[in-house]
Design a protein around this motif. Structure first.
Motif, mmCIF file in Angstrom:
data_model
loop_
_atom_site.group_PDB
_atom_site.id
_atom_site.type_symbol
_atom_site.label_atom_id
_atom_site.label_comp_id
_atom_site.label_asym_id
_atom_site.label_seq_id
_atom_site.Cartn_x
_atom_site.Cartn_y
_atom_site.Cartn_z
ATOM 1 N N ASN A 27 0.847 -1.184 0.000
ATOM 2 C CA ASN A 27 0.000 0.000 0.000
ATOM 3 C C ASN A 27 0.893 1.248 0.000
ATOM 4 O O ASN A 27 1.904 1.282 0.694
ATOM 5 C CB ASN A 27 -0.879 -0.018 1.259
ATOM 6 N N THR A 29 1.053 5.861 -0.521
ATOM 7 C CA THR A 29 0.354 7.141 -0.578
ATOM 8 C C THR A 29 0.356 7.571 -2.032
ATOM 9 O O THR A 29 1.404 7.572 -2.682
ATOM 10 C CB THR A 29 1.086 8.189 0.288
ATOM 11 N N GLN A 52 -3.217 -1.657 -2.976
ATOM 12 C CA GLN A 52 -3.855 -0.739 -2.045
ATOM 13 C C GLN A 52 -4.809 -1.479 -1.103
ATOM 14 O O GLN A 52 -5.453 -2.449 -1.495
ATOM 15 C CB GLN A 52 -4.627 0.342 -2.805
ATOM 16 N N THR A 53 -4.905 -1.008 0.118
ATOM 17 C CA THR A 53 -5.843 -1.571 1.082
ATOM 18 C C THR A 53 -7.266 -1.432 0.557
ATOM 19 O O THR A 53 -8.072 -2.351 0.671
ATOM 20 C CB THR A 53 -5.695 -0.867 2.445
ATOM 21 N N THR A 54 -7.558 -0.277 -0.032
ATOM 22 C CA THR A 54 -8.852 -0.045 -0.675
ATOM 23 C C THR A 54 -8.694 -0.385 -2.147
ATOM 24 O O THR A 54 -8.060 0.356 -2.904
ATOM 25 C CB THR A 54 -9.282 1.430 -0.502
ATOM 26 N N ALA A 55 -9.228 -1.511 -2.570
ATOM 27 C CA ALA A 55 -9.001 -2.042 -3.920
ATOM 28 C C ALA A 55 -9.399 -1.077 -5.034
ATOM 29 O O ALA A 55 -8.804 -1.089 -6.111
ATOM 30 C CB ALA A 55 -9.739 -3.362 -4.092
ATOM 31 N N THR A 56 -10.370 -0.209 -4.788
ATOM 32 C CA THR A 56 -10.790 0.730 -5.833
ATOM 33 C C THR A 56 -9.707 1.758 -6.152
ATOM 34 O O THR A 56 -9.790 2.445 -7.160
ATOM 35 C CB THR A 56 -12.088 1.467 -5.439
ATOM 36 N N GLU A 57 -8.685 1.863 -5.320
ATOM 37 C CA GLU A 57 -7.568 2.772 -5.576
ATOM 38 C C GLU A 57 -6.518 2.152 -6.492
ATOM 39 O O GLU A 57 -5.601 2.835 -6.924
ATOM 40 C CB GLU A 57 -6.902 3.199 -4.264
ATOM 41 N N ASN A 58 -6.604 0.852 -6.767
ATOM 42 C CA ASN A 58 -5.648 0.200 -7.654
ATOM 43 C C ASN A 58 -5.838 0.687 -9.081
ATOM 44 O O ASN A 58 -6.935 1.073 -9.477
ATOM 45 C CB ASN A 58 -5.805 -1.324 -7.591
#
Length: 91
Positions: A27, A29, A52-58
Motif C-alpha cells: 500500500n 500514498t 492498495q488496502t482499498t481495492a478501488t484505488e488500484n
C-alpha cells in the motif's frame, strides 16, 4: 475494433496497456515523488498501483509532486478488461 493513439496507447477491446516505470508491492500514498520497489518514481512516470488496502484505488497512475491522477488509458469504465497486461520496466 481496436485502435492505437500516441497519447493513450492501445484503446478499445484490447487487454494491453503502455509500460509503467514501476509496480507497487505494498500500500502506498498516492501523492509525491517516491521510491517504489527500488525505482525512484518522478513526475510523469506511469506506475501500476496494485496493492492498495482499498481495492478501488488500484490502477495505473501518472506520478506527480502532488496528488496522483489515474492515467488517461486507465480512468474509465471501458479502459480495463479481464486479463489486461502491463509491462513493468523496473523493480
Amino acid at each position: 475494433m481496436s485502435e492505437i493513439t500516441r497519447t493513450q496507447g492501445l484503446v478499445g477491446n484490447v487487454g494491453y496497456k503502455a509500460p509503467v516505470a514501476a509496480a507497487t508491492t505494498a500500500n502506498i500514498t498516492l501523492s509525491g515523488e517516491q521510491t517504489i520497489d527500488g525505482v525512484a518514481v518522478v513526475t510523469g512516470d506511469r506506475v501500476l498501483v496494485k496493492n492498495q488496502t482499498t481495492a478501488t484505488e488500484n490502477g495505473i497512475y501518472d506520478a506527480d509532486t502532488g496528488a496522483w491522477e489515474r492515467a488517461a488509458d486507465f480512468d474509465g469504465v471501458g479502459d480495463v478488461v479481464t486479463g489486461t497486461q502491463v509491462v513493468v520496466n523496473g523493480g
